[in-house]
Design a protein around this motif. Structure first.
Motif, short mmCIF file in Angstrom:
data_model
loop_
_atom_site.label_atom_id
_atom_site.label_comp_id
_atom_site.label_asym_id
_atom_site.label_seq_id
_atom_site.Cartn_x
_atom_site.Cartn_y
_atom_site.Cartn_z
N PRO A 406 0.82 -1.22 0.00
CA PRO A 406 0.00 0.00 0.00
C PRO A 406 0.85 1.26 0.00
CG PRO A 406 -0.13 -1.11 2.12
CD PRO A 406 0.59 -2.03 1.19
N GLY A 407 2.07 1.17 0.53
CA GLY A 407 2.97 2.33 0.50
C GLY A 407 3.26 2.74 -0.93
N VAL A 408 3.61 1.77 -1.76
CA VAL A 408 3.90 2.06 -3.17
C VAL A 408 2.66 2.63 -3.85
CG1 VAL A 408 4.46 0.99 -5.39
CG2 VAL A 408 5.77 0.38 -3.37
N MET A 409 1.49 2.09 -3.51
CA MET A 409 0.26 2.57 -4.15
C MET A 409 -0.10 3.97 -3.69
SD MET A 409 -2.10 -0.67 -4.88
CE MET A 409 -2.75 -0.99 -3.30
N ALA A 410 0.21 4.29 -2.43
CA ALA A 410 -0.14 5.61 -1.90
C ALA A 410 0.64 6.71 -2.60
CB ALA A 410 0.11 5.65 -0.39
N ALA A 411 1.70 6.35 -3.29
CA ALA A 411 2.49 7.36 -4.02
C ALA A 411 1.69 7.98 -5.16
CB ALA A 411 3.78 6.73 -4.54
N ARG A 412 0.54 7.41 -5.47
CA ARG A 412 -0.29 7.95 -6.55
C ARG A 412 -0.75 9.37 -6.35
NH1 ARG A 412 -4.72 3.57 -8.32
NH2 ARG A 412 -3.31 2.01 -9.13
N THR A 413 -0.81 9.81 -5.11
CA THR A 413 -1.32 11.17 -4.86
C THR A 413 -0.27 12.23 -5.17
OG1 THR A 413 -0.62 10.97 -2.60
CG2 THR A 413 -2.93 10.52 -3.06
N ILE A 414 0.96 11.80 -5.44
CA ILE A 414 2.02 12.78 -5.71
C ILE A 414 1.90 13.23 -7.16
CG2 ILE A 414 4.52 13.06 -5.82
CD1 ILE A 414 4.58 10.88 -3.59
N GLU A 415 1.83 14.55 -7.37
CA GLU A 415 1.51 15.08 -8.69
C GLU A 415 2.63 14.90 -9.71
OE1 GLU A 415 1.04 16.81 -5.92
OE2 GLU A 415 -1.06 17.43 -5.84
N GLN A 416 3.87 15.16 -9.31
CA GLN A 416 4.96 15.11 -10.27
C GLN A 416 5.38 13.67 -10.55
OE1 GLN A 416 5.41 17.90 -11.70
NE2 GLN A 416 7.15 18.94 -10.81
N PRO A 417 5.40 13.26 -11.83
CA PRO A 417 5.77 11.88 -12.15
C PRO A 417 7.16 11.49 -11.60
CG PRO A 417 4.94 12.99 -14.09
CD PRO A 417 5.03 14.02 -13.01
#
Lengths: 667, 76
Positions: A406-417
């Motif tokens: 879930p940590g890796v998935m939570a990175a989705r909220t970060i705007e900059q690729p």
């Protein structure tokens, strides 16, 4: 069956409402990245399905999770929309509502947090709001489920009536541009082409890709450029700003008609907490203190005694009972050995840590639900900025302490690729709860007097290396874009016990499930490999297949201080899941319980080599599930391979340094 | 008209100009309803050049100092 899409801004109580309406166990969060995937539940009346989408401010996507909503609207079949609206932030929430209304599906507004709004002096006339928006408005209290019956009723009734699609007038120039788009598009769609046109002109990147698939590039480019020019001439504003402003003035009219404001100047609880938590001087120390208490509770004060009790149960009554049972039914020696030395040793060795893992997940859930996580992002931003990331990247890292997936998935909220990729690559360095059994085993055996401090050191080592590597990566391979940081800080809420327990269970059950599947199967396989050798069955373990496989790695690991086939075999199997390292050791050393295993290990490891081994386990490679998630999220084989290879290299170098320097210093 | 960074903690101001702010940040602020004309209050600042926390109609937003520097405000 009818499908209802649940859409709303982040931090509006969307997931709580979903849980209340569907009665299923869902993950509730006060951090805007919690709902990372589309979730489907069935309404209590069993008459419709509900799809929970990530919280978004607008349909115009900036981050990966925001794309999900636009993608869903365009490509998935559904019948109506339930739009949850935070009454205390009406303007911002209604800006999204307008975009959803334009989409033309039947829509119901669930008006949440009316109580919060009233405490702030905002009084909403629901009938007038419904009239102004021309859709049903139902007040709800998502936390308690009040109003959910009415929502369900409205949703089921709604689909029968066909309402006229909502249209907002965007000014002559813009309207002409919209008509040109509709003419160029030509065909009818499941949704109003007008909606597509508006989103296209607003610059919605997902919609643009969608349009580019159908229209030739020359066509859509000239459509856009002509609109841009004409709107600039007529209104002296850029396209996207014009669209935004027209929507806002509509929303303000609606609010004007339906809301009464009173000036109430009062200090809220959130203000009072924030005065301390985000205080210039005590903010960071307070965060570190919170982390310290979290780890002490998990490992020392609460978790350890519970684990000891469980361990005593597995080693004593359970083993005795199973042995007696097997004898009673006349099982062969092979079966007895498989069950007792393989399954109970392997699976039990991991299950012992269930209490600690649940306590850790409980506190992570508490931090999420209370609203503190967003403050952590704020407090830690300065540090993260220094290494080329932003404060939001800290949340996936903390979630990674529970489990890296879930940590890796939570990175989705970060705007900059770029920042998102970097966060995904570094999250596996966070010491997840599955690594805990390994540490517990070794610190118990070699560092009994300093357990907490050694484990804390490993956590800190993971975080420090992640920060150093972030700096290194942003200076070398990932240096293009500048980092950006804007974060919403939702009001604090006292998490509800029920919701906390649900999300703890949701996160923790994966671990228990893994024990029943992966680790069970792995234990059986490992035991078999240790039982069978090239010269037959029931061989001396040093002549088994497992010893041969592990032996290949042993010379490579010798400079790190643990050049035995046992360590090699354990590390190899640990790729499946890190806690399998403990299962393997339990089986290899034939130990009935953790205590005697620790005694046995003292003859194979020294304190220094045990420490080096723990560091290696911390860093060496993300587990199989995490690797799969990184692949899914990055969509890149190259970065997935990179995440594994840099970790392996890092682990080797750090462990080598620790062992060699430690030896020199005479440890 | 002054930059937001010149506000004191607890001071209220009206946003006058957002045009110097980077696009991504401006979009996010717009999403949260923070635009030109919005009334804000500086709630706190983080040490060592860390971010600013501003409040706008009861909601709090954190932004970086170097973005805040580009936001022109008029103290109330």
């Amino acid at each position: 069956m009818m499908h209802v899409a649940l859409v709303g801004n982040p931090n509006t109580g969307k997931t709580s409402l979903f849980n209340q309406l569907t009665g299923t166990y869902e993950y509730v969060g006060n951090w805007s990245g919690v709902t990372v995937e589309k979730k489907v539940g069935v309404l209590r009346s069993k008459k419709a399905k509900m799809i929970d989408l990530p919280g978004v401010y607008s349909l115009h996507p900036m981050s990966r999770d925001e794309r999900v909503v636009t993608q869903f609207l365009l490509t998935e079949p559904f019948d109506e929309i339930l739009n949850i609206v935070d009454a205390s932030q009406l303007e911002r929430n209604l800006l999204l509502t307008v975009q959803l209304l334009e989409f033309g599906k039947p829509l119901t507004v669930a008006l949440n947090m009316v109580d919060v709004a009233e405490r702030r002096g905002i009084f909403i006339d629901q009938a007038k709001l419904a009239e102004a928006l021309r859709v049903p408005v139902v007040p709800v209290i998502a936390r308690t489920g009040k109003g959910c019956d009415r929502i369900e009723h409205t949703l089921l009734e709604k689909v029968l009536e066909q309402t006229e699609p909502f249209t907002l007038f965007y000014g002559e120039a813009m309207e002409r541009a919209i008509e040109r788009f509709i003419a160029a598009w030509g065909t009818e769609e499941q949704f109003p082409v007008r909606w597509l046109a508006i989103q296209f002109y607003e610059g919605n990147s997902y919609v643009r890709e969608y349009v580019a698939e159908k229209l030739p590039e020359a066509t859509w480019r000239s459509l856009y450029e002509q609109a841009e020019k004409e709107v600039q001439q007529a209104e002296q504003t850029p396209l996207d700003q014009l669209i935004y402003e027209r929507r806002r003035s509509f929303v303000r009219e609606v609010i004007e008609q339906s809301v009464q404001r009173q000036k109430i100047a009062r200090v809220t609880v959130t203000d009072r907490i924030d005065a301390v938590v985000t205080n210039k001087y005590v903010g960071i120390p307070l965060f570190l203190l919170a982390m310290y208490i979290l780890f002490q509770l998990t490992f020392d004060w609460l978790g350890a005694p519970l684990s000891d009790l469980l361990d005593a149960f597995f080693a004593g009554p359970l083993t005795d009972f199973v042995t007696a049972m097997l004898e009673a039914i006349g099982a062969s020696e092979f079966i007895r050995a498989l069950v007792v030395d393989g399954i109970i040793a392997g699976v039990g060795g991991v299950l012992v840590f269930v209490p600690q893992i649940f306590i850790l997940f409980f506190f992570i859930s508490f931090l999420e639900d209370s609203g503190y996580m967003a403050r952590v992002a704020l407090v830690m931003d300065r540090l993260m900025e220094a290494v080329g990331l932003n404060g939001k990247a800290f949340i996936p890292l903390i979630i990674g302490f529970g489990c890296n997936v879930p940590g890796v998935m939570a990175a989705r909220t970060i705007e900059q690729p770029r920042e998102r990729l970097m966060t995904m690559l570094l999250t596996p360095l966070m010491s997840c709860s599955a690594r805990l059994p390994v540490y517990a085993l070794f610190v118990g055996a070699f560092f009994a007097a300093h357990q907490a401090i050694i484990v804390l050191f490993l956590y800190v080592l993971g975080v420090s290396l992640a920060l150093i590597l972030a700096k290194l990566f942003s200076l070398t391979i990932l240096k293009e874009e500048a980092s950006v940081f804007v974060v919403e800080l939702p009001p604090y809420r006292m998490p509800q016990w029920q919701a906390l327990w649900r999300s703890t269970w949701d996160k923790g059950k994966g671990f228990v499930k893994k024990a029943g599947t992966f680790i069970f199967g792995g234990s059986v396989a490992i035991w078999l490999l240790s039982y069978v050798g090239p010269h037959g069955i029931n061989v001396n373990m040093d002549d088994s297949f497992l010893a041969m496989i592990g032996g290949v790695l042993a010379p490579l690991l010798a400079p790190l201080g643990f050049g035995t086939w046992q360590a090699g075999a354990a590390l190899l199997t640990g790729f499946l899941a890190k806690e399998v390292v403990v299962s393997t050791m339990n089986i290899i050393y034939h130990a009935p319980d953790v205590e005697s295993l620790q005694g046995l290990m003292a003859s194979h490891f020294t304190a220094l080599s045990a420490f080096s081994f723990m560091v290696f386990v911390l860093l060496y490679v993300p587990c199989l599930a995490t690797v799969a998630t990184i692949y899914k999220e990055t969509g890149s084989r190259k970065w997935t391979m990179f995440s594994m290879s840099y970790a392996l290299a890092l682990a080797y170098i750090v462990s080598l340094a620790i062992y060699q320097f430690g030896s020199l210093l005479g440890f | 008209m002054i930059a937001m960074t010149q506000l004191r903690v607890g001071e209220r101001a009206k946003i006058v100009d957002l045009s110097q702010v980077s696009n991504l940040v401006k979009r996010r602020l717009l999403d949260m309803g923070v635009t030109e004309g919005s009334e804000i209050c500086l709630k706190c600042t983080m040490p060592l050049g860390g971010p600013f926390m501003i409040e706008n109609y009861g909601q709090c937003v954190g932004i970086r100092r170097n973005e805040a520097k580009n936001i022109q405000v008029k103290p109330l």
